[in-house]
Write an enzyme that holds these catalytic residues in place. Structure first.
Site, PDB file in Angstrom:
ATOM      1  NE  ARG A 192      -7.415  -9.092  -0.498  1.00 24.07           N
ATOM      2  CZ  ARG A 192      -7.248  -8.159  -1.605  1.00 24.07           C
ATOM      3  NH1 ARG A 192      -6.562  -7.154  -1.070  1.00 24.07           N
ATOM      4  NH2 ARG A 192      -7.546  -8.183  -2.882  1.00 24.07           N
ATOM      5  CE  LYS A 238      -4.245  -1.832   0.236  1.00 23.61           C
ATOM      6  NZ  LYS A 238      -5.052  -2.039   1.474  1.00 23.61           N
TER       7      LYS A 238
END
Length: 813
Positions: free
Chosen positions: A787, A754
């Protein structure tokens, strides 16, 4: 000024009675520069149904893409619930700023005997906040009447009177016609008023307002038809000027069909909303405490009806459900028509009369007398607290029975904590952590200083009633522990934050002492046992995350995914990638066919199905669980048919059918916190505390899934790292991931590659090591599922943490 000081300042204004004029509201607004003058406001008045109608209108306008402010009353748990913008409560910082602005003026007016009332002040706060947020529409629920209500300082663009019955006769008039005329003064200058009132009340409204748009079952401008319940939803059909639709409402009952008709008509007036948007907006209009079905075996319903008219509608709606015996839990306020309420509610087999923890609550023996008189054959007993009364009713009820909590929203508020109370275990390693935790519960500065040293052990924050707070404090002190109470404790009606601090041994002794105690303390003991793992066996279903942290591998079959750029979009390549993940130790493969990155184009349902189903059909044969990453119920259903095991919904159940699909198929569902999906990079979100705000907002989404029929063991919560948060807030979520255990659900973390890692100076192609570090941290702090894109590296990180915790569980040298 601290938050607790600002909140107390407002709450203390409740001692001033309502009055028949708007002068004080107008004067306070003038002190702030008249922020309401440019608002596009909608006023909704009525004896019953105005709150539900306001919520339906707000939901529909938001579905149409508008920014919407909503002002309602009363609140259930937090005074900030009364004022929301796009579903988010007014920030604590905004409340503090508002009180700092008005305190000198209000104090001066109070010295002259002309202080604004609590409702007037809350109305001004709402209008001030809506102006600051630059809302497209402000939806205002009228308090009392219409002509002299504080909300009537606005010039509305649209208005409604939902219904009219005898109420507040000392202020509004002694006949239905007089009351209707008072309410009709909310009529807009340039549009007809909308009303669901009938007969003499409707004609009285017409006398004052002139042109009227009527809503009724027949012979009306907007006609409504109620087709009964489906599951726990109500099926309705609406036919108005230029629109016809059929939809389901999460608020069942024939009266809610009429409220939906009023809301739909207003939405058409205000924004020309189309039929599809109307149907979806109404479908998503959840309203806590209004015929809210909390359980099915037995049927458990919460409804805050507090007058005979409202109770009659509860009776009508409950009559649509099948059940054997009825167990009533009733708590009402002083001055209400207890005998009328008793007569209007369904005939019970068993009644538990109780007293809510507010000054205006009537004694349980008074309420019991009304029900004994009305139903001499029923078993009637009393309990001093609502939570204890609910326990008695639930213990007595068989699976085929029904339990109804009603009589006031205050009673419903206390009962509802059985399902909504979050007990947040705080991670406190030093005095700084202790100070931060205590301050976050709005403990006074003196209290933080005195108690900070006692917090470096097990600390749990939760929200309780004032008398529960005092009892907890006394008991923990006697055990050598401590309980810090919010500075809001100089009032006796509003729930309080408390932080309980003790060793595990002290907590074990505490829950033992709470068993069998009144005031709702026994149910609290059960919640503490569950959260702290005191004598509670976990619910095991064979899910991959039950034996430790599970790794979920990301398999994007999109041309514009976050990280792998659709490299595996061909079926054969995708299957090969999944097989490699399995070889590397993945526990779940998450297949996604639509990107949620900022600016991503939506993918049509059929195209998304064509992308994911062929891949799922192939990899379902592998020895691994398969998850479908989608926000569309139709795609999820196709994926389940193809062999998927888990639903991963990044929209937080935005599609109302998703939760029902998960319940029907008995599969786990991931519910993510996100303000916008896909992310709007230009939108700035203000959080008071990003972790606790996310928990607060996820709480109701989890409850929606639970009410659909899922257990909390099947509802995974995802804090939404990277979705509507700053990088600093993303790291705050990662560092405090264990606090999401407060929801009683497994926790999923999605941090892989991210943009948050730019906060520590890493470019997009440098984030593998940072992701691995985040995985180790998340594992250590209790994440159930992580995840990731890079399975092999992150499985290794997970295993290192697990081996450090339990070396004997690994068989290597």
């Amino acid at each position: 000024m601290d938050f607790h000081e600002a909140a107390n300042f407002c709450l203390e204004l409740r001692r001033f009675p309502p009055r028949r004029e708007t002068d004080a509201t107008e004067a306070l607004l003038a002190e702030l520069g008249d922020p309401h003058e440019d608002l596009q406001a909608v006023q909704i008045a009525g004896s019953n149904g105005k709150g539900s109608t306001a919520r339906m209108l707000e939901s529909t306008l938001r579905e149409a893409g508008l920014t919407v402010g909503l002002y309602t009353s009363p609140h259930l748990e937090d005074v900030r619930e009364r004022i929301t913008v796009d579903g988010r409560k007014v920030p604590r910082a905004a409340l503090v700023e508002f009180v700092e602005r008005i305190e000198p003026y209000v104090t001066e007016r109070a010295a002259e005997g002309e202080a604004p009332t609590f409702f007037e002040t809350m109305t001004v706060l709402a209008l001030w906040q809506f102006a600051r947020a630059d809302v497209d529409v402000a939806v205002l629920e009228v308090g009392i009447g219409g002509r002299y209500d504080a909300t009537s300082v606005v010039d509305p663009v649209a208005s409604a009177v939902t219904s009219v019955s005898l109420e507040h006769t000392d202020l509004l008039g002694e006949t239905v016609e007089e009351i209707a005329r008072d309410k009709a003064h909310v009529a807009p200058a340039d549009a007809p008023i909308v009303t669901g009132a009938t007969g003499a009340a409707r004609e009285a409204i017409r006398e004052v307002a002139g042109e009227v748009v009527t809503v009724d079952e027949n012979a009306a401008d907007t006609t409504v038809a109620y087709h009964g319940i489906e599951g726990t939803d109500g099926r309705v059909e609406l036919d108005g000027d230029g629109f016809h639709l059929e939809t389901r409402l999460p608020l069942p009952g024939a009266h809610q069909a009429r409220n939906a008709g009023v809301a739909a008509t207003l939405a058409r007036q205000v924004a020309g909303v189309d039929e599809t948007t109307l149907a979806t907006g109404l479908r998503n209009a959840h309203w806590p405490g209004r015929f809210e079905v909390m359980g099915r075996e037995p049927l458990v319903v919460l409804d805050g009806a507090h007058n005979p008219g409202g109770c009659e509608r509860v009776t009508e709606t409950l009559g649509e459900f099948e059940y054997d015996d009825l167990h009533l839990v009733v708590g009402a306020m002083v001055g209400k028509d207890h005998q009328g309420i008793a007569a209007a509610l369904p005939e019970p087999e068993h009644v538990v009369a109780c007293q809510a923890d507010v000054d205006r609550a009537d004694d349980e023996t008074v309420i019991a007398a009304a029900f004994e008189s009305e139903y001499p054959e029923a078993t009637v007993e009393t309990r001093s607290d609502v939570a204890g009364a609910l326990d008695i009713a639930l213990d007595a009820a068989a699976e085929g029975d029904a339990v109804l909590v009603s009589g006031s929203l205050y009673a419903v508020r206390e009962a509802r904590t059985r399902w909504t109370r979050a007990t947040i275990e705080k991670r406190i390693e030093d005095l700084g952590d202790a100070r931060e935790t205590l301050a976050g519960a709005h403990v006074t500065d003196a209290g933080v200083w005195r108690m900070r040293g006692k917090g470096v052990h097990r600390a749990v924050k939760t929200r309780v009633q004032p008398r529960q707070a005092q009892y907890l404090k006394e008991e923990l002190l006697s055990l050598g522990g401590e309980c810090a109470i919010s500075g809001l404790n100089n009032q006796d009606e509003e729930p309080l934050d408390v932080v309980m601090m003790a060793t595990m041994a002290q907590f074990k002794r505490l829950v033992g002492k709470l068993d069998g105690q009144p005031y709702g303390l026994s149910p609290l003991a059960d919640r503490l046992r569950e959260h702290l793992g005191i004598g509670v066996e976990p619910d095991r279903r064979g899910y991959p995350w039950e034996d430790g942290t599970a790794i979920m591998g990301i398999l994007n079959v999109t041309p514009d995914s976050f990280h792998d750029g659709g490299e595996y979009d061909a079926v054969e390549d995708a299957v090969a990638r999944a097989e490699t993940m399995v070889d590397n130790g993945v526990d779940i493969v998450d297949v996604g066919g639509e990107s949620t990155r900022p600016g991503a184009d939506p993918v049509p349902v059929e195209e998304e199905i064509d992308r994911v189903v062929p891949v799922i059909e192939r990899i379902a044969e592998l020895d691994v669980a398969v998850s479908i990453d989608t926000r569309k119920a139709a795609v999820a259903e196709a994926a389940l048919e193809a062999g998927a095991d888990v639903l991963n919904d990044v929209s937080g159940l935005e599609d109302p059918e998703m939760r029902h699909l998960a319940a029907e198929r008995d599969v786990p569902v991931v519910v993510m916190h996100s303000i916008d999906t896909p992310v709007d990079p230009d939108r700035e979100i203000e959080y008071d505390d990003v972790v606790e705000d996310a928990i607060d907002q996820l709480k109701e989404r989890v409850l929606l899934a639970e009410k659909a029929g899922l257990d909390r063991a099947q509802i995974l919560v995802d804090p939404g790292i990277g979705f509507g948060k700053t990088p600093a807030e993303d790291f705050e979520l990662l560092g405090r991931i264990g606090e999401f255990k407060a929801l009683g659900c497994p926790v999923l973390v999605g941090h892989s590659h991210k943009s948050m890692f730019g906060h520590v100076g890493l470019e997009a192609d440098e984030r593998t090591a940072a992701t691995v570090a985040g995985t180790a941290l998340s594992t250590e702090r209790g994440a159930d599922v992580i995840r990731v894109h890079d399975v092999e590296e992150n499985v290794a990180a997970r295993d290192v943490v697990a081996a450090a915790d339990d070396p004997e569980s690994f068989g290597g040298e």
